[in-house]
Scaffold this motif. Structure first.
Motif, short mmCIF file in Angstrom:
data_model
loop_
_atom_site.label_atom_id
_atom_site.label_comp_id
_atom_site.label_asym_id
_atom_site.label_seq_id
_atom_site.Cartn_x
_atom_site.Cartn_y
_atom_site.Cartn_z
N GLY A 136 0.61 -1.40 0.06
CA GLY A 136 -0.16 0.13 0.28
C GLY A 136 0.72 1.31 0.02
O GLY A 136 0.63 2.59 -0.49
N PHE A 137 1.92 1.51 0.44
CA PHE A 137 2.71 2.35 0.81
C PHE A 137 4.02 2.83 -0.70
O PHE A 137 4.12 2.81 -0.75
N ASN A 138 4.50 1.28 -0.33
CA ASN A 138 5.75 1.07 -2.01
C ASN A 138 4.82 0.91 -3.01
O ASN A 138 5.41 1.25 -3.78
N GLY A 139 3.95 0.68 -3.00
CA GLY A 139 3.58 0.53 -4.46
C GLY A 139 3.11 1.71 -5.59
O GLY A 139 3.20 2.09 -6.40
N ARG A 140 2.64 2.79 -4.04
CA ARG A 140 2.21 4.68 -4.77
C ARG A 140 4.08 5.55 -5.05
O ARG A 140 3.85 5.95 -5.63
N LEU A 141 5.23 4.68 -3.89
CA LEU A 141 5.92 5.45 -4.15
C LEU A 141 7.03 4.68 -5.60
O LEU A 141 7.76 5.17 -6.47
N LEU A 142 6.84 3.06 -6.08
CA LEU A 142 7.47 3.26 -6.69
C LEU A 142 7.87 3.93 -8.56
O LEU A 142 8.25 4.23 -8.94
N PRO A 143 6.25 4.73 -8.83
CA PRO A 143 6.36 5.42 -10.05
C PRO A 143 7.35 6.51 -9.87
O PRO A 143 8.13 6.76 -10.17
N HIS A 144 6.93 7.33 -8.26
CA HIS A 144 8.47 8.62 -8.37
C HIS A 144 9.42 8.13 -8.41
O HIS A 144 10.02 9.22 -9.00
N LEU A 145 10.41 7.11 -8.12
CA LEU A 145 11.33 6.26 -8.11
C LEU A 145 11.80 5.89 -9.29
O LEU A 145 12.75 6.13 -10.11
N HIS A 146 10.34 5.29 -10.21
CA HIS A 146 11.13 5.17 -11.55
C HIS A 146 11.36 6.35 -12.33
O HIS A 146 12.58 6.36 -13.40
N ALA A 147 10.56 7.11 -11.80
CA ALA A 147 10.70 8.87 -13.31
C ALA A 147 12.51 9.53 -12.89
O ALA A 147 12.60 10.31 -13.49
N LEU A 148 12.51 8.82 -11.69
CA LEU A 148 13.41 9.76 -11.24
C LEU A 148 14.78 9.03 -11.83
O LEU A 148 16.12 9.88 -11.30
N GLY A 149 14.98 7.76 -11.51
CA GLY A 149 15.83 6.89 -12.46
C GLY A 149 16.36 6.59 -11.01
O GLY A 149 17.42 5.75 -12.05
N VAL A 150 16.21 5.39 -10.44
CA VAL A 150 16.66 5.17 -9.50
C VAL A 150 16.19 4.14 -9.42
O VAL A 150 15.29 3.12 -9.67
N PRO A 151 17.46 2.99 -9.19
CA PRO A 151 17.49 1.60 -9.06
C PRO A 151 16.55 0.88 -8.17
O PRO A 151 16.77 1.39 -7.27
N VAL A 152 15.36 0.01 -7.86
CA VAL A 152 14.73 -0.59 -7.02
C VAL A 152 14.45 -1.55 -7.17
O VAL A 152 14.47 -2.31 -8.43
N LEU A 153 15.38 -2.12 -6.03
CA LEU A 153 15.03 -4.35 -5.85
C LEU A 153 13.80 -3.97 -4.95
O LEU A 153 13.83 -3.90 -3.89
N TYR A 154 12.82 -4.95 -5.27
CA TYR A 154 11.52 -5.38 -4.91
C TYR A 154 11.83 -6.45 -4.03
O TYR A 154 12.52 -7.27 -4.60
N TYR A 155 12.12 -6.79 -2.40
CA TYR A 155 12.03 -7.73 -1.73
C TYR A 155 10.95 -7.89 -1.46
O TYR A 155 10.14 -7.25 -0.31
N PHE A 156 10.66 -9.27 -1.67
CA PHE A 156 9.17 -9.28 -0.86
C PHE A 156 8.00 -8.96 -1.44
O PHE A 156 7.31 -7.30 -1.49
N PRO A 157 7.34 -8.60 -2.54
CA PRO A 157 6.99 -8.26 -3.67
C PRO A 157 5.79 -8.34 -3.24
O PRO A 157 5.18 -9.75 -2.69
N PRO A 158 4.85 -7.92 -3.21
CA PRO A 158 3.36 -7.49 -3.00
C PRO A 158 2.45 -8.78 -3.49
O PRO A 158 2.75 -8.69 -4.61
N ARG A 159 1.56 -9.63 -2.86
CA ARG A 159 1.09 -10.45 -3.58
C ARG A 159 1.42 -11.54 -4.29
O ARG A 159 1.06 -12.30 -5.07
N SER A 160 2.89 -11.76 -3.28
CA SER A 160 4.05 -12.81 -4.06
C SER A 160 3.06 -14.08 -3.68
O SER A 160 3.99 -14.97 -4.60
N TRP A 161 2.56 -14.41 -2.89
CA TRP A 161 1.56 -15.84 -2.28
C TRP A 161 1.01 -15.87 -3.41
O TRP A 161 0.30 -17.45 -4.03
N GLN A 162 0.75 -15.22 -4.76
CA GLN A 162 -0.50 -15.20 -5.31
C GLN A 162 -0.28 -15.97 -6.57
O GLN A 162 0.63 -16.09 -6.83
#
Length: 405
Positions: A96-122
């Motif tokens: 709920g928090f990190n998912g909303r932050l992701l587009p901003h990080l992408h726009a800034l060009g910051v490499p992102v590693l997502y550890y335990f992605p949301p709904r990984s159990w699905q």
């Protein structure tokens, strides 16, 4: 490094310690809980941006309670990243928090590693796949999660679950039982009512009633495990003869003969140490009404993680109206006394352990640390090529190399 829930704080703290150990010259900043705050303390020039304790939420009502605090921390983290040359960001769960932050990080060009992605159990559907367009790398605890993300163009890798490595470091059962004062073969029942105040208010009174019922006819010991901040609240519900400990879940689970566990990460801890269990969960009256109005139409076959992993009932799960003292007592009695039930559960546990990565060559923390290193090295190579070509080095999205499925 950004983590919200209690489990995310623990997993990310392990990763932070590993990075500090391998790269003592690196500077780590964090938004997270007390474990992550402590883990980055030895990093030169580190800054702790804020405490995310008690900010996880289930449902709209509980989310509305923490919204303003989350919003404040969101803009604090985003402002920090905008004003500082951040080489990489590691996000852990807390969709709920990190998912909303992701587009901003992408726009800034910051490499992102997502550890335990949301709904990984699905295993099916599109849930959790929307992060693919924004992340550079993904380290996920489940093999099917890596496969689903790879199919939509994400550089995802199955690293296993960090609980596997942490439970392997737990003390021997006999030593722990002696420490807890368990006499001879006296059965020990572990009670894990959760880490949130809302969970403890709902579940602790029912577990107290179960303990009284069982104690009336048997010579049993009971130990409850909750976060330090929840001890006083938990004590207000449980009888005085129930011992309450903090931050000893794995040890108590290893020492116990059976456990009553709130559905969540703790059910996997019970699996990994071989503790027979009954998984329980219920909501407050208001949240139950919200569930009935908004979510009850969804057919969800299982809630407990062991059952989700196997796609069948490995452990009894008592949810909602079924989460009452009578049914909990019946289920835990069967788990405690029926050898066939226990043997079948132990066999299922072996299969679950393999699904959690128990046979992978590296631990989740070690492999994820390597992925962070690889991501930063790739960024340095790109910057070096730009510099050699005389180009102005600017922050921009880092190209993603997608492995062939």
């Amino acid at each position: 490094m950004i983590a919200g829930e209690v489990s995310g704080d623990l997993h990310t703290a392990l990763l932070a310690r590993k990075l500090v150990e391998r790269h003592p010259e690196w500077t780590l900043h964090a938004l997270g809980g007390p474990n992550l705050k402590k883990a980055i303390a030895d990093s030169p020039g580190s800054q702790f941006l804020g405490d995310t304790s008690n900010l996880s939420a289930i449902g709209i009502l509980s989310a509305s309670v923490v919204y303003l605090r989350c919003r404040k921390l969101f803009y604090r983290a985003l402002d920090f990243i905008r004003k500082n040359e951040v080489d990489a960001v590691v996000l852990c769960d807390w969709g709920g928090f990190n998912g909303r932050l992701l587009p901003h990080l992408h726009a800034l060009g910051v490499p992102v590693l997502y550890y335990f992605p949301p709904r990984s159990w699905q295993r099916t559907g599109s849930g959790g796949l929307d992060i693919a367009r924004y992340v550079t790398r993904v380290a996920t605890p489940f093999q099917w999660s890596a496969e689903r993300l790879t199919e939509v163009g994400c550089s995802a890798e199955w690293v296993g679950h960090p609980l596997v490595q942490s439970t392997q470091q737990t003390e021997a059962r006999r030593t722990l039982r002696a420490e807890f004062g368990i006499v001879d073969d006296q059965p020990l029942i572990a009670l894990l009512p959760g880490s949130r105040s809302t969970e403890i208010r709902v579940l602790a009174p029912r577990l107290a009633e179960v303990a009284k019922r069982l104690n009336a006819t048997r010579n049993l010991r009971f130990i409850a495990v909750v976060p330090e901040t929840m001890r006083e609240l938990t004590r207000s519900y449980l009888p005085e003869w129930v011992t309450i400990l903090s931050d000893r879940a794995k040890d108590v689970l290893r020492a116990c003969d059976a456990a009553i566990v709130k559905m969540g990460t703790a059910t996997l801890e019970a699996v990994l140490v071989g503790a027979p269990q009954v998984a329980v969960y219920d909501l407050s009256v208001l949240l139950r009404i919200e569930w009935c109005l908004l979510w009850a139409w969804k057919r969800i076959p299982f809630i407990a993680m062991p059952n989700i992993i196997l796609q069948r009932e490995a452990v009894p799960e008592l949810l909602g109206l079924h989460c009452n003292p009578e049914k909990i007592e019946q289920s835990i009695t069967a788990v405690l006394e029926d050898e066939k039930v226990r043997l079948r559960m132990f066999n299922d546990y072996l299969e679950i352990c393999r699904a959690l990565g128990s046979e992978l060559p590296m631990s989740a923390t070690e492999r994820t640390a390597e992925m962070v290193e690889e991501m930063i090295m790739e960024g340095e190579k790109i910057a070096s090529r730009q510099n050699a070509a005389g180009a102005k080095i600017t922050r921009g999205p880092i190209p993603i190399t997608v492995p062939t499925p």
